[in-house]
Design a protein around this motif. Structure first.
Motif, PDB file in Angstrom:
ATOM      1  N   PRO A  81       2.741  -8.197  -1.270  1.00 50.65           N
ATOM      2  CA  PRO A  81       1.972  -7.609  -2.226  1.00 50.65           C
ATOM      3  C   PRO A  81       0.611  -7.250  -1.604  1.00 50.65           C
ATOM      4  O   PRO A  81       0.115  -7.815  -0.575  1.00 50.65           O
ATOM      5  N   GLU A  82      -0.176  -6.284  -1.950  1.00 51.24           N
ATOM      6  CA  GLU A  82      -1.252  -5.678  -1.615  1.00 51.24           C
ATOM      7  C   GLU A  82      -2.462  -6.447  -2.057  1.00 51.24           C
ATOM      8  O   GLU A  82      -2.668  -6.525  -3.296  1.00 51.24           O
ATOM      9  N   PRO A  83      -3.199  -7.248  -1.361  1.00 52.43           N
ATOM     10  CA  PRO A  83      -4.216  -8.287  -1.690  1.00 52.43           C
ATOM     11  C   PRO A  83      -5.480  -7.540  -2.121  1.00 52.43           C
ATOM     12  O   PRO A  83      -6.456  -8.104  -2.832  1.00 52.43           O
ATOM     13  N   TYR A  84      -5.712  -6.365  -1.740  1.00 51.86           N
ATOM     14  CA  TYR A  84      -7.142  -5.702  -1.973  1.00 51.86           C
ATOM     15  C   TYR A  84      -6.986  -4.107  -2.551  1.00 51.86           C
ATOM     16  O   TYR A  84      -5.866  -3.543  -2.441  1.00 51.86           O
ATOM     17  N   GLY A  85      -8.050  -3.689  -3.213  1.00 50.52           N
ATOM     18  CA  GLY A  85      -7.878  -2.311  -3.818  1.00 50.52           C
ATOM     19  C   GLY A  85      -7.206  -1.982  -4.913  1.00 50.52           C
ATOM     20  O   GLY A  85      -6.657  -2.731  -5.622  1.00 50.52           O
ATOM     21  N   VAL A  86      -7.410  -0.726  -5.550  1.00 50.96           N
ATOM     22  CA  VAL A  86      -6.597  -0.254  -6.597  1.00 50.96           C
ATOM     23  C   VAL A  86      -5.389   0.660  -6.185  1.00 50.96           C
ATOM     24  O   VAL A  86      -5.448   1.340  -5.155  1.00 50.96           O
ATOM     25  N   TRP A  87      -4.264   0.284  -6.627  1.00 52.93           N
ATOM     26  CA  TRP A  87      -3.114   0.682  -6.097  1.00 52.93           C
ATOM     27  C   TRP A  87      -2.405   1.015  -7.486  1.00 52.93           C
ATOM     28  O   TRP A  87      -2.278  -0.070  -8.294  1.00 52.93           O
ATOM     29  N   GLY A  88      -1.775   2.103  -7.623  1.00 54.24           N
ATOM     30  CA  GLY A  88      -1.080   2.255  -8.931  1.00 54.24           C
ATOM     31  C   GLY A  88      -1.788   2.365 -10.124  1.00 54.24           C
ATOM     32  O   GLY A  88      -1.013   1.902 -11.052  1.00 54.24           O
ATOM     33  N   GLY A  89      -3.046   2.416 -10.154  1.00 56.00           N
ATOM     34  CA  GLY A  89      -3.895   2.335 -11.293  1.00 56.00           C
ATOM     35  C   GLY A  89      -4.041   0.729 -11.773  1.00 56.00           C
ATOM     36  O   GLY A  89      -4.829   0.684 -12.771  1.00 56.00           O
TER      37      GLY A  89
END
Length: 121
Positions: A81-89
């Motif tokens: 899982p991506e721990p930071y930021g806005v991904w896919g809304g």
């Protein structure tokens, strides 16, 4: 008697993979709407005030809303899982909620049993 040249063996996969035109064009992120935008829109600077963070996240989500690969991006961020930021809304906090719900659904579907680790090998 004249011998013919050896022929390549005919091989076909047991299951034909379904490939979309997007698969043939390259990875999903090559079509992402955000690839033309500032990365700073999708990732928080250190010590960002709450009002500025909410405004920046909303702007990032508006880019995501018009993205042709929104679902691929979101799923990537959930699986990594991506721990930071806005991904896919979704923000990191929103993704944690989605993952938590998925785990609860999967646990309910398995009857609350924990996986039999001895069978995994």
């Amino acid at each position: 008697m004249q011998s013919s040249p050896p022929q390549e063996p005919q091989w076909s996969p047991a299951v034909t993979a379904q490939r979309s035109p997007r698969d043939l064009a390259g990875p999903w992120h090559s079509e992402a709407a955000c690839r033309r935008d500032e990365a700073g829109l999708f990732f928080a600077p250190s010590q960002e005030p709450t009002a500025a963070r909410l405004s920046r996240e909303q702007a990032a989500k508006s880019v995501c809303a018009r993205c042709p690969v929104l679902l691929e991006c979101r799923e990537h961020a959930l699986v990594q899982p991506e721990p930071y930021g806005v991904w896919g809304g979704l923000t990191a906090a929103e993704r944690r909620v989605v993952l938590s719900r998925r785990r609860r659904r999967e646990a309910a579907a398995s009857g609350g049993r924990s996986p039999d680790i001895s069978r995994i090998a």
